[in-house]
Motif scaffolding. Structure first.
Motif, mmCIF file in Angstrom:
data_model
loop_
_atom_site.group_PDB
_atom_site.id
_atom_site.type_symbol
_atom_site.label_atom_id
_atom_site.label_comp_id
_atom_site.label_asym_id
_atom_site.label_seq_id
_atom_site.Cartn_x
_atom_site.Cartn_y
_atom_site.Cartn_z
ATOM 1 N N GLY A 25 0.758 -1.238 0.000
ATOM 2 C CA GLY A 25 0.000 0.000 0.000
ATOM 3 C C GLY A 25 0.789 1.290 0.000
ATOM 4 O O GLY A 25 0.212 2.351 0.247
ATOM 5 N N ASP A 26 2.096 1.242 -0.303
ATOM 6 C CA ASP A 26 2.872 2.473 -0.306
ATOM 7 C C ASP A 26 2.726 3.181 -1.652
ATOM 8 O O ASP A 26 3.132 2.661 -2.698
ATOM 9 C CB ASP A 26 4.343 2.183 -0.024
ATOM 10 C CG ASP A 26 5.140 3.465 0.124
ATOM 11 O OD1 ASP A 26 4.998 4.127 1.158
ATOM 12 O OD2 ASP A 26 5.888 3.802 -0.814
ATOM 13 N N ARG A 27 2.166 4.386 -1.637
ATOM 14 C CA ARG A 27 1.873 5.084 -2.894
ATOM 15 C C ARG A 27 3.140 5.546 -3.615
ATOM 16 O O ARG A 27 3.160 5.612 -4.847
ATOM 17 C CB ARG A 27 0.946 6.269 -2.628
ATOM 18 C CG ARG A 27 1.544 7.376 -1.791
ATOM 19 C CD ARG A 27 0.539 8.459 -1.473
ATOM 20 N NE ARG A 27 1.178 9.614 -0.851
ATOM 21 C CZ ARG A 27 0.528 10.703 -0.474
ATOM 22 N NH1 ARG A 27 -0.790 10.773 -0.639
ATOM 23 N NH2 ARG A 27 1.166 11.716 0.076
ATOM 24 N N GLU A 28 4.194 5.895 -2.869
ATOM 25 C CA GLU A 28 5.441 6.292 -3.516
ATOM 26 C C GLU A 28 6.035 5.126 -4.302
ATOM 27 O O GLU A 28 6.560 5.290 -5.403
ATOM 28 C CB GLU A 28 6.447 6.784 -2.473
ATOM 29 C CG GLU A 28 6.005 8.014 -1.705
ATOM 30 C CD GLU A 28 5.959 9.271 -2.565
ATOM 31 O OE1 GLU A 28 6.594 9.273 -3.639
ATOM 32 O OE2 GLU A 28 5.292 10.236 -2.164
ATOM 33 N N ALA A 29 5.941 3.933 -3.729
ATOM 34 C CA ALA A 29 6.439 2.749 -4.422
ATOM 35 C C ALA A 29 5.603 2.450 -5.663
ATOM 36 O O ALA A 29 6.133 2.053 -6.704
ATOM 37 C CB ALA A 29 6.427 1.553 -3.473
ATOM 38 N N MET A 30 4.293 2.635 -5.552
ATOM 39 C CA MET A 30 3.425 2.425 -6.715
ATOM 40 C C MET A 30 3.840 3.337 -7.857
ATOM 41 O O MET A 30 3.940 2.909 -9.016
ATOM 42 C CB MET A 30 1.967 2.693 -6.338
ATOM 43 C CG MET A 30 1.376 1.718 -5.343
ATOM 44 S SD MET A 30 -0.262 2.284 -4.791
ATOM 45 C CE MET A 30 -0.630 1.059 -3.512
ATOM 46 N N PHE A 31 4.076 4.605 -7.535
ATOM 47 C CA PHE A 31 4.465 5.560 -8.571
ATOM 48 C C PHE A 31 5.819 5.205 -9.170
ATOM 49 O O PHE A 31 6.001 5.212 -10.389
ATOM 50 C CB PHE A 31 4.489 6.972 -7.999
ATOM 51 C CG PHE A 31 4.828 8.020 -9.021
ATOM 52 C CD1 PHE A 31 3.870 8.480 -9.903
ATOM 53 C CD2 PHE A 31 6.105 8.538 -9.109
ATOM 54 C CE1 PHE A 31 4.176 9.439 -10.858
ATOM 55 C CE2 PHE A 31 6.423 9.493 -10.058
ATOM 56 C CZ PHE A 31 5.454 9.948 -10.930
ATOM 57 N N LYS A 35 -5.331 7.284 -6.313
ATOM 58 C CA LYS A 35 -6.425 7.090 -5.372
ATOM 59 C C LYS A 35 -5.981 7.328 -3.940
ATOM 60 O O LYS A 35 -6.764 7.737 -3.084
ATOM 61 C CB LYS A 35 -6.979 5.666 -5.528
ATOM 62 C CG LYS A 35 -8.281 5.420 -4.787
ATOM 63 C CD LYS A 35 -8.851 4.050 -5.135
ATOM 64 C CE LYS A 35 -10.187 3.825 -4.432
ATOM 65 N NZ LYS A 35 -10.754 2.503 -4.773
ATOM 66 N N LEU A 36 -4.691 7.114 -3.686
ATOM 67 C CA LEU A 36 -4.139 7.334 -2.348
ATOM 68 C C LEU A 36 -3.595 8.757 -2.185
ATOM 69 O O LEU A 36 -2.943 9.056 -1.195
ATOM 70 C CB LEU A 36 -3.034 6.317 -2.068
ATOM 71 C CG LEU A 36 -3.488 4.863 -1.950
ATOM 72 C CD1 LEU A 36 -2.286 3.926 -1.858
ATOM 73 C CD2 LEU A 36 -4.400 4.687 -0.739
ATOM 74 N N GLY A 37 -3.856 9.621 -3.177
ATOM 75 C CA GLY A 37 -3.488 11.021 -3.045
ATOM 76 C C GLY A 37 -2.135 11.415 -3.582
ATOM 77 O O GLY A 37 -1.633 12.490 -3.250
ATOM 78 N N HIS A 38 -1.528 10.584 -4.426
ATOM 79 C CA HIS A 38 -0.220 10.909 -4.993
ATOM 80 C C HIS A 38 -0.406 11.876 -6.166
ATOM 81 O O HIS A 38 -0.973 11.524 -7.198
ATOM 82 C CB HIS A 38 0.477 9.634 -5.466
ATOM 83 C CG HIS A 38 1.939 9.803 -5.732
ATOM 84 N ND1 HIS A 38 2.414 10.501 -6.811
ATOM 85 C CD2 HIS A 38 3.031 9.364 -5.048
ATOM 86 C CE1 HIS A 38 3.736 10.477 -6.798
ATOM 87 N NE2 HIS A 38 4.134 9.807 -5.736
ATOM 88 N N ALA A 39 0.067 13.123 -6.013
ATOM 89 C CA ALA A 39 -0.202 14.172 -6.997
ATOM 90 C C ALA A 39 0.404 13.866 -8.362
ATOM 91 O O ALA A 39 -0.256 14.036 -9.392
ATOM 92 C CB ALA A 39 0.314 15.508 -6.481
ATOM 93 N N ALA A 40 1.668 13.428 -8.393
ATOM 94 C CA ALA A 40 2.312 13.152 -9.681
ATOM 95 C C ALA A 40 1.622 12.003 -10.400
ATOM 96 O O ALA A 40 1.496 12.007 -11.628
ATOM 97 C CB ALA A 40 3.791 12.838 -9.474
ATOM 98 N N ARG A 46 -7.122 18.335 -11.572
ATOM 99 C CA ARG A 46 -7.547 19.170 -10.441
ATOM 100 C C ARG A 46 -7.012 18.613 -9.121
ATOM 101 O O ARG A 46 -6.559 19.365 -8.251
ATOM 102 C CB ARG A 46 -9.070 19.257 -10.404
ATOM 103 C CG ARG A 46 -9.587 20.200 -9.301
ATOM 104 C CD ARG A 46 -11.088 20.367 -9.361
ATOM 105 N NE ARG A 46 -11.502 21.087 -10.553
ATOM 106 C CZ ARG A 46 -12.074 20.535 -11.611
ATOM 107 N NH1 ARG A 46 -12.313 19.233 -11.643
ATOM 108 N NH2 ARG A 46 -12.427 21.258 -12.652
ATOM 109 N N GLN A 47 -7.051 17.299 -8.980
ATOM 110 C CA GLN A 47 -6.519 16.675 -7.765
ATOM 111 C C GLN A 47 -5.046 17.032 -7.577
ATOM 112 O O GLN A 47 -4.618 17.422 -6.491
ATOM 113 C CB GLN A 47 -6.681 15.156 -7.841
ATOM 114 C CG GLN A 47 -6.062 14.402 -6.667
ATOM 115 C CD GLN A 47 -6.115 12.888 -6.850
ATOM 116 O OE1 GLN A 47 -7.016 12.369 -7.512
ATOM 117 N NE2 GLN A 47 -5.167 12.169 -6.272
ATOM 118 N N ALA A 48 -4.280 16.912 -8.652
ATOM 119 C CA ALA A 48 -2.855 17.217 -8.571
ATOM 120 C C ALA A 48 -2.611 18.716 -8.429
ATOM 121 O O ALA A 48 -1.698 19.141 -7.708
ATOM 122 C CB ALA A 48 -2.133 16.677 -9.803
ATOM 123 N N ALA A 49 -3.434 19.521 -9.089
ATOM 124 C CA ALA A 49 -3.273 20.976 -8.996
ATOM 125 C C ALA A 49 -3.524 21.463 -7.579
ATOM 126 O O ALA A 49 -2.803 22.330 -7.061
ATOM 127 C CB ALA A 49 -4.235 21.661 -9.970
#
Length: 355
Positions: free
Chosen positions: A138-144, A172-177, A204-207
Motif C-alpha cells: 500500500g505504499d503510494r510512492e512505491a506504486m508511482f 487514489k491514495l493522493g499521490h499528486a504526480a 484538479r486533484q494534482a493541482a
C-alpha cells in the motif's frame, strides 16, 4: 515551438510522445493587431515531475554519521541517514526495519537506493523487487516509482497496462504526480478511452496538491472548454498559479492573458515584465512577443537593436515571424551589426545545444 527544461528522464509523457502525441509546432504568427499580442499555440500538458523522493544531498559519504548528527530518539534513522547522504547507513537501517517489521516505507527506500546506486551498486531488478513489495503493502510512492519502471522497461519488461494500474492506485491514495500522469493518459486516449472530464478531475486533484504541471494542464482545458466549461477567468487563475511556481509555459500564457486582458484585468507593464523574464529563460514564444513589443514601442520605448536581437534568437529557437523579418531588413547596417553582436552568445548556445 515550445521549450521546456525536463526535470526527469522517465515520465508518462515518454509513452505519450511515443504514441504520437507530441506538442504542436510553433505556427508562423501574423503581425500583432493594434490592441493585442496574438495568443501562443495551444499547449499540450507537459511532463510530470519525477517520483517524489528526498532531495539528493550534495555529498555521498558511505560511513555512519557522527554521533552529534545522529537522529533524535524516535526519529526514523533510515530516512534521517538518507537525507544526510549516509546511504550505506540508510541501507542497513532500512534493511533492519524490513527484517523486524516488514516496513513498506523502508522497502521503498531500499528501492530508491538500488535504483540510483546510492550506497549500493545500482541494480534495477532489485529496485523493482523492493518497489513491488512496498506497493503490495500500500505504499503510494512505491506504486508511482514502479509505474515509472514499467513505462521505461527498467528492471523488467515494459508494461503500459500495469503502469496505468499502478498510477491509478497511487492517485487514489493522493499521490499528486500519479494523478497528473494518469490524467495525461486519459487526455491522450490510447491506454484508456479518451475522457477529458476524467483528465480534468485528475489534473484538479494534482493541482490542488500544488503541482504546477497539473495547474497548467487544467488551465488549458478551461481555456479550450474540454472536459470542463470554458472559463477564461479560471484558466488565467491557474496559469498565474503555475507561473508563480516557475512553469515557463504558464508564465508565457499568463503574460499573454495579462497583455490582452483575457480572464484578468489588462496589465501591459506586468505582461511585458513577464515576457522579458520568460525570454531570458529561453522561451522562443516570449522572445518573439518581446521582439514585437520592442519593435512597435508598445508600452516601452521602441528599441530596434533589442527587437532585432530577440527576433534573431526566437527565430533560431523555432519561432519564425515574417513580419519581423521585414522589420529587420529595413534596419540600418549599424543596427543589424549591434543586434547580431548582442544575439551571438544566445545563437552559439542554441547551435551547441542542437549539435
Amino acid at each position: 515551438m515550445r521549450t521546456r527544461r525536463w526535470r526527469v528522464a522517465v515520465s508518462v509523457l515518454s509513452t505519450v510522445a511515443a504514441l504520437g502525441c507530441a506538442r504542436p509546432g510553433f505556427a508562423q504568427a501574423p503581425a500583432p493587431p493594434a490592441q493585442a499580442v496574438p495568443a501562443a499555440p495551444k499547449p499540450t500538458p507537459a511532463a510530470p515531475a519525477p517520483a517524489r523522493k528526498p532531495a539528493k544531498p550534495p555529498a555521498k559519504p558511505l560511513s555512519a554519521p557522527p554521533a552529534a548528527e545522529a537522529a533524535s530518539p524516535g526519529a526514523d534513522l533510515a530516512f534521517g541517514a538518507f537525507q544526510r547522504g549516509y546511504f550505506l547507513t540508510a541501507f542497513h537501517e532500512a534493511t533492519k526495519n524490513v527484517d523486524q517489521r516488514q516496513d513498506p516505507k523502508s522497502m521503498t527506500l531500499l528501492g530508491e537506493l538500488y535504483a540510483n546506486g546510492l550506497g549500493v551498486p545500482a541494480n534495477d531488478v532489485q529496485a523493482a523487487k523492493w518497489y513491488s513489495l512496498a506497493a503490495e503493502r500500500g505504499d503510494r510512492e512505491a506504486m508511482f516509482a514502479l509505474a515509472m519502471f514499467r513505462i521505461s522497461g527498467r528492471g523488467g519488461p515494459r508494461d503500459g497496462a500495469e503502469a496505468a494500474r499502478l498510477l491509478a492506485a497511487a492517485a487514489k491514495l493522493g499521490h499528486a504526480a500519479a494523478a497528473y500522469d494518469l490524467g495525461l493518459l486519459y487526455l491522450e486516449g490510447q491506454q484508456f478511452p479518451q475522457d477529458f472530464a476524467r483528465a480534468a478531475e485528475l489534473f484538479r486533484q494534482a493541482a490542488q496538491a500544488g503541482s504546477p504541471e497539473a495547474q497548467y494542464a487544467l488551465a488549458t482545458l478551461y481555456k479550450d472548454g474540454r472536459g470542463v466549461p470554458k472559463d477564461d477567468r479560471e484558466a488565467t487563475r491557474l496559469m498565474a498559479a503555475a507561473a508563480l511556481a516557475d512553469s515557463l509555459d504558464a508564465e508565457v500564457e499568463y503574460a499573454i492573458a495579462l497583455f490582452n486582458g483575457t480572464g484578468t484585468p489588462k496589465d501591459e507593464p506586468r505582461a511585458i515584465a513577464l515576457f522579458r523574464k520568460a525570454a531570458m529563460r529561453g522561451s522562443p514564444i516570449a522572445q518573439n512577443r518581446l521582439a514585437r513589443i520592442l519593435a512597435a514601442g508598445r508600452g516601452v520605448p521602441a528599441d530596434p537593436v533589442e527587437a532585432t536581437k530577440w527576433h534573431l534568437i526566437a527565430k533560431a529557437g523555432g519561432a519564425s515571424d515574417p513580419s519581423l523579418d521585414d522589420f529587420v531588413q529595413k534596419q540600418a547596417p549599424e543596427t543589424r551589426a549591434a543586434a547580431d553582436k548582442a544575439a551571438k552568445p544566445w545563437l552559439d548556445f542554441i547551435a551547441q545545444a542542437r549539435s
